[in-house]
Write a protein that holds these residues in place. Structure first.
Motif, short mmCIF file in Angstrom:
data_model
loop_
_atom_site.label_atom_id
_atom_site.label_comp_id
_atom_site.label_asym_id
_atom_site.label_seq_id
_atom_site.Cartn_x
_atom_site.Cartn_y
_atom_site.Cartn_z
N ARG A 353 0.81 -1.26 0.00
CA ARG A 353 0.14 0.17 0.21
C ARG A 353 0.62 1.13 0.07
NH1 ARG A 353 -3.73 -1.13 4.40
NH2 ARG A 353 -4.61 -2.92 3.17
N GLY A 356 2.33 2.19 -3.61
CA GLY A 356 1.19 3.58 -4.36
C GLY A 356 -0.05 1.76 -4.85
N TYR A 357 0.48 0.67 -4.71
CA TYR A 357 -1.05 -0.71 -4.80
C TYR A 357 -1.72 -0.60 -4.04
CZ TYR A 357 3.61 -2.22 -7.21
OH TYR A 357 4.43 -2.46 -8.15
N SER A 358 -3.25 -0.16 -5.21
CA SER A 358 -4.40 -0.55 -4.70
C SER A 358 -5.01 -2.00 -3.99
CB SER A 358 -5.41 -0.15 -5.80
OG SER A 358 -4.84 -1.20 -6.81
N GLN A 359 -5.86 -1.93 -3.23
CA GLN A 359 -6.75 -2.96 -3.08
C GLN A 359 -6.68 -3.69 -3.78
OE1 GLN A 359 -6.50 -2.37 0.83
NE2 GLN A 359 -6.61 -4.84 0.26
N GLU A 360 -7.57 -3.62 -4.68
CA GLU A 360 -7.86 -4.31 -6.73
C GLU A 360 -6.01 -5.16 -7.04
OE1 GLU A 360 -8.91 -1.06 -6.33
OE2 GLU A 360 -10.13 -1.96 -5.10
N GLU A 361 -5.35 -4.33 -6.61
CA GLU A 361 -4.22 -4.79 -7.26
C GLU A 361 -3.38 -6.48 -6.47
OE1 GLU A 361 -2.03 -1.59 -9.79
OE2 GLU A 361 -2.21 -0.91 -8.04
#
Ligand code: FAD
Ligand code: NAD
Length: 367
Positions: A353, A356-361
């Motif tokens: 997180r 910068g990675y999103s929850q969907e990723e």
């Protein structure tokens, strides 16, 4: 519901019918769902008790009957995937006309939330036990001939044993017998196998009891569970798998699925965290796979290496992840799967997180 816009839930309640010939009983289930497949149909028949569970999105439809007469062990399941029709074909033991299909049991013909349906167990035979590393073994279990069950990628089952008079249940994630990418489920008649890679802890309650099972002994295995969706992988271009210790187990089917069925994938990278070199599970298989398939790369990271370890060392950290997890192109669609000890998984998700990675990723495997 998404298949029939505007339809009420009631319209989508499955139904069933049955008919017979001299030798066969055919039960037809109209699931009213398109895209049915073998993983959504779980059938068990023990003595005269028949149980068929059909997974329909987040709901479960059940038929559960005490059959009118005895049937043979080898049942067949046919699935018309596009129209959502499932046939269970039972072979009569005696050539008699059945007046009724059977006596309905408690949950017969119910259509409820999947999470409200209790786990069902069947006894499976331990057919082999082989060493993987100094403390981890591959257990091969055989399902009864009268069971139709396939464990989907990313899902686990529960094993149940009575230990010192108490029922104990623990989750385990079935794997494939190898990573050769040419694995096919044997046909139902062979008695399908479930392969489990299990670390035996010297003070472990459940794994000590497991280790003491003899070939030919039986153990109870539940229906599959888990919230991983294959569709998450189906559209990804870069797949990262972060595994620690036996957290490797969900990655086995996932790797096989990604490399054999996902055409848009450009890169698959397994970052595998272990304490010592001899703890690494299936190191040879993984290195062979990396040679065979150019999209696949594996990196081993040790937290307690010997002095002569030439590879990376340490535990999961922000700097390590920022170095190892990188999109192959600026706009790559990425999926990062993570599995291991609870703290490992929690920290991993937090670092990702921060990067910068999103929850969907991301997908974290948990209980
Ligand atoms: P336990 O008696 O619970 O103890 C295990 C070891 O850890 C012992 O050495 C004990 O001393 C120590 N320990 C116990 N609790 C703690 C604690 N809180 N902090 C520190 N140390 C502790 N395992 C596999 O090997 N393969 C799999 O495929 C697999 N799949 C899983 C899937 C899911 C969804 C989950 C949640 C877990 C999975 N596990 C898997 C782990 C498995 O369910 C058991 O937890 C494991 O086998 C240990 O069980 P046990 O009863 O032998 O050990
Ligand atoms: P282990 O103790 O051998 O550790 C392997 C590596 O995990 C270590 O080298 C380290 O890099 C990392 N690690 C361990 N503890 C950590 C911590 N507190 N913080 C950060 N990193 C840590 O691992 P093991 O004995 O093989 O345990 C595997 C774990 O994976 C078990 O807890 C098991 O329950 C879990 N597991 C979960 C699932 C799932 O949820 N689906 C599936 C399989 C295994």
């Amino acid at each position: 519901e998404k298949n029939v816009p505007g339809a009420s839930a009631r319209d989508l309640t499955p139904s069933y019918d049955w008919f017979q010939t001299d030798g066969l009983i055919t039960i037809v289930i109209y699931t009213k769902q398109k895209d049915m497949n073998a993983e959504l149909v779980i059938v068990d028949c023990q003595d005269k008790r028949l149980r068929g569970e059909f997974i329909l999105a987040d709901h479960s439809y059940l038929i559960e009957l005490d059959l009118d007469h005895a049937v043979r062990e080898d049942l067949d399941v046919n699935i018309a995937e596009k129209v959502g029709k499932v046939e269970i074909i039972l072979k009569k033991k005696d050539n008699v006309q059945w007046k009724v299909l059977g006596r309905p049991l408690e949950s017969h013909n119910t259509f409820i939330k999947r999470t409200d349906r209790g786990l069902f167990y069947r006894k499976c035979k331990l057919v082999s036990k082989t060493e993987v590393t100094h403390d981890t073994k591959l257990f091969s279990l055989m399902l009864p001939k009268s069971t139709h069950l396939q464990v989907p990628t990313g899902q686990h089952v529960y094993l149940k044993q009575i230990i010192a008079g108490t029922e104990v249940v623990k989750p385990y994630t079935p794997i494939l017998p190898s990573l050769t990418l040419d694995f096919k489920q044997p046909s139902c008649h062979d008695g399908a196998h479930i392969y489990l890679m299990i670390k035996i802890y010297s003070c472990g309650l459940f794994t000590q009891a497991l280790d003491h099972l003899q070939i030919g002994d039986y153990i109870s295995v539940s229906n599959p569970e888990g919230n991983f969706k294959k569709s998450q992988v189906q559209t990804s271009e870069d797949l990262f798998l972060l595994a620690a210790g036996t957290g490797f187990t969900p990655m086995v089917k996932l790797l096989n699925f990604a490399l054999t069925e996902v055409s848009c994938l450009r890169t698959v990278k397994l970052i595998f965290f272990n304490k010592k070199e001899d703890d690494i599970l299936w190191r040879n298989h993984l290195e062979e796979l990396a040679l065979k398939d150019k999209r696949f790369e594996v990196q081993f990271i040790l937290s307690e290496p010997r002095k002569d370890w030439g590879g990376k060392q340490g535990k999961i950290s922000l700097s390590l992840l920022s170095e190892c997890v990188k999109r192959s192109r600026k706009d790559s669609k990425v999926l990062i799967c993570i599995c291991g000890p609870t703290l490992f998984t929690e920290q991993g998700v937090e670092y990702l997180r921060d990067l910068g990675y999103s929850q969907e990723e991301m997908h974290a495997f948990t209980a």
